[in-house]
Motif scaffolding. Structure first.
Motif, short mmCIF file in Angstrom:
data_model
loop_
_atom_site.label_atom_id
_atom_site.label_comp_id
_atom_site.label_asym_id
_atom_site.label_seq_id
_atom_site.Cartn_x
_atom_site.Cartn_y
_atom_site.Cartn_z
N VAL A 1 41.72 33.57 46.95
CA VAL A 1 41.73 33.50 48.42
C VAL A 1 40.98 34.69 49.01
O VAL A 1 40.18 34.54 49.95
CB VAL A 1 43.19 33.46 48.94
CG1 VAL A 1 43.21 33.65 50.46
CG2 VAL A 1 43.84 32.14 48.57
N LEU A 2 41.22 35.89 48.46
CA LEU A 2 40.53 37.08 48.96
C LEU A 2 39.02 36.95 48.78
O LEU A 2 38.24 37.33 49.66
CB LEU A 2 41.04 38.32 48.24
CG LEU A 2 42.48 38.76 48.55
CD1 LEU A 2 42.86 39.98 47.72
CD2 LEU A 2 42.64 39.08 50.03
N ALA A 3 38.60 36.42 47.62
CA ALA A 3 37.17 36.26 47.35
C ALA A 3 36.54 35.23 48.29
O ALA A 3 35.40 35.39 48.73
CB ALA A 3 36.95 35.85 45.90
N ALA A 4 37.30 34.17 48.60
CA ALA A 4 36.78 33.12 49.49
C ALA A 4 36.65 33.61 50.93
O ALA A 4 35.75 33.19 51.65
CB ALA A 4 37.69 31.90 49.42
N LYS A 5 37.55 34.48 51.34
CA LYS A 5 37.58 34.93 52.73
C LYS A 5 36.75 36.20 52.99
O LYS A 5 36.45 36.51 54.14
CB LYS A 5 39.02 35.19 53.17
CG LYS A 5 39.87 33.93 53.30
CD LYS A 5 41.25 34.28 53.84
CE LYS A 5 42.07 33.02 54.09
NZ LYS A 5 43.42 33.35 54.62
N ASN A 6 36.42 36.92 51.93
CA ASN A 6 35.75 38.21 52.11
C ASN A 6 34.45 38.25 51.30
O ASN A 6 34.49 38.37 50.08
CB ASN A 6 36.67 39.36 51.68
CG ASN A 6 37.94 39.41 52.50
OD1 ASN A 6 37.97 39.95 53.60
ND2 ASN A 6 39.02 38.85 51.96
N PRO A 7 33.30 38.19 51.97
CA PRO A 7 32.02 38.19 51.25
C PRO A 7 31.73 39.48 50.51
O PRO A 7 30.85 39.50 49.64
CB PRO A 7 31.00 37.96 52.38
CG PRO A 7 31.69 38.38 53.63
CD PRO A 7 33.13 38.06 53.43
N ASN A 8 32.46 40.54 50.82
CA ASN A 8 32.22 41.81 50.12
C ASN A 8 33.11 41.96 48.88
O ASN A 8 33.16 43.05 48.28
CB ASN A 8 32.45 43.00 51.06
CG ASN A 8 33.84 43.05 51.63
OD1 ASN A 8 34.48 42.02 51.82
ND2 ASN A 8 34.33 44.25 51.92
#
Length: 332
Positions: free
Chosen positions: A248-255
């Motif tokens: 979820v963090l990877a999907a929501k945060n491009p950095n």
């Protein structure tokens, strides 16, 4: 724990009551009704007294508000952890994560925050047996909570139970209401937003916990533009801890990006296979530079494979060939 290598909880505040005078009926006085100067003097004296009273009341209320703010500030800065004292925390509940890993929630006063910084861990202690001289034998192990560092009233430990692990087995035996002795915080690195343009992370098993502490700090701060790349190794897809949250963090945060590799892939696995290789590191980690930091944490076997073991004085020993970076930090 942190040696340089070369290469939703609500806040509960103390409540105060500010006393205010009850609403009262006010009578307008026509001074022309009073012929004598003494009557007028009495009127002005009364008005003056009312003004003085109002001024005193305003000053008193201001002091109460100031005291309230001061008291709330004291509450907000009060930490449950003590760096030089073992504190007992009560287990509230256990949440199963995988076949051999659980999350343990320990509680304390809602008026206190845990008192961790990013990135830091805490020490746990348990008396397990006795020494040959009959004195208590204490086992001490570090853990990094997966709850927010400034959480109030609770903290969560994710613990993998090893059959021969003395502390993990002890924590695994705890029931709600039992206590665990804790001391800290123990600083690993003092993270500051944008301290590096790129951070690479290599984690294995529960070594994800200190990484997650830094990842959360970065993605929850819109002003932090740090790019994070994580390689996360486990035995099998079922053993990948907190995978749902990481995805979820990877999907929501491009950095933030994450790459998984497992020793025993399933037929439908589409991630990496086998141990972490030099090729994985070169492809998955940021380019070495003064603005790049690499963090590593995992079981001893992985640490020896990736970055080499620590020297006897706990500083970094010889760095393995796979470690082609100039700035590493061993988070174990």
């Amino acid at each position: 724990m942190a040696t340089l290598l070369r290469r939703s909880w609500r806040g509960v505040q103390q409540s105060f009551m500010i006393m205010r005078p009850n609403n009262a009926s006010h009578t307008l006085v026509d001074s022309s009704r009073y012929a004598s100067s003494s009557h007028k003097s009495a009127i002005f004296t009364s008005v003056g007294a009312l003004c003085s009273t109002a001024a005193l009341l305003a000053a008193w209320q201001s002091q109460v508000v100031s005291d309230e703010a001061h008291s709330q500030a004291e509450v907000s800065h009060k930490s449950a952890l003590k760096p030089n004292e073992w504190i007992s925390f009560k287990l509230a509940e256990t949440i199963k994560v995988s076949a051999n890993t659980n999350i343990y929630r320990f509680t304390f006063s809602d008026n206190e925050k845990l008192g961790l910084e990013v990135a830091s861990c805490l020490l746990t202690r348990a008396q397990i047996g006795h020494k040959s001289d009959g004195k208590p034998n204490y086992v001490i192990r570090p853990y990094t909570p997966i709850s927010p560092p400034d959480s109030r009233g609770y903290f969560d430990l994710m613990v993998k139970i090893y059959p021969q692990g003395k502390m993990s087995s002890h924590i695994g035996s705890l029931k709600p209401g039992d206590t665990l002795e804790v001391k800290g915080p123990i600083s690993k690195i003092l993270y500051k937003p944008n301290m590096k343009k790129n951070i690479g992370m290599i984690a294995g098993g529960t070594g994800i916990t200190p990484m997650l502490q830094i990842i959360d700090a970065i993605v929850n701060n819109k002003d932090d533009l740090t790019k994070v790349s994580l390689i996360y190794a486990n035995i099998s897809p079922e053993d990948i801890l907190l995978k749902e949250k990481l995805d979820v963090l990877a999907a929501k945060n491009p950095n933030f990006k994450v790459y998984y590799t497992v020793d025993k892939p399933t037929s439908d696995w589409n991630g990496g296979s086998g141990y972490i290789t030099k090729d994985m590191v070169l492809k998955g980690m940021p380019t070495p530079s003064d603005d790049t930091l690499i963090l590593v944490c995992g079981p001893p076997g992985m640490m020896n494979h990736i970055s080499g073991d620590k020297a006897p004085d706990k500083t970094q020993g010889e760095v393995n060939d796979i470690s082609s970076f100039q700035c590493w930090i061993n988070m174990r």
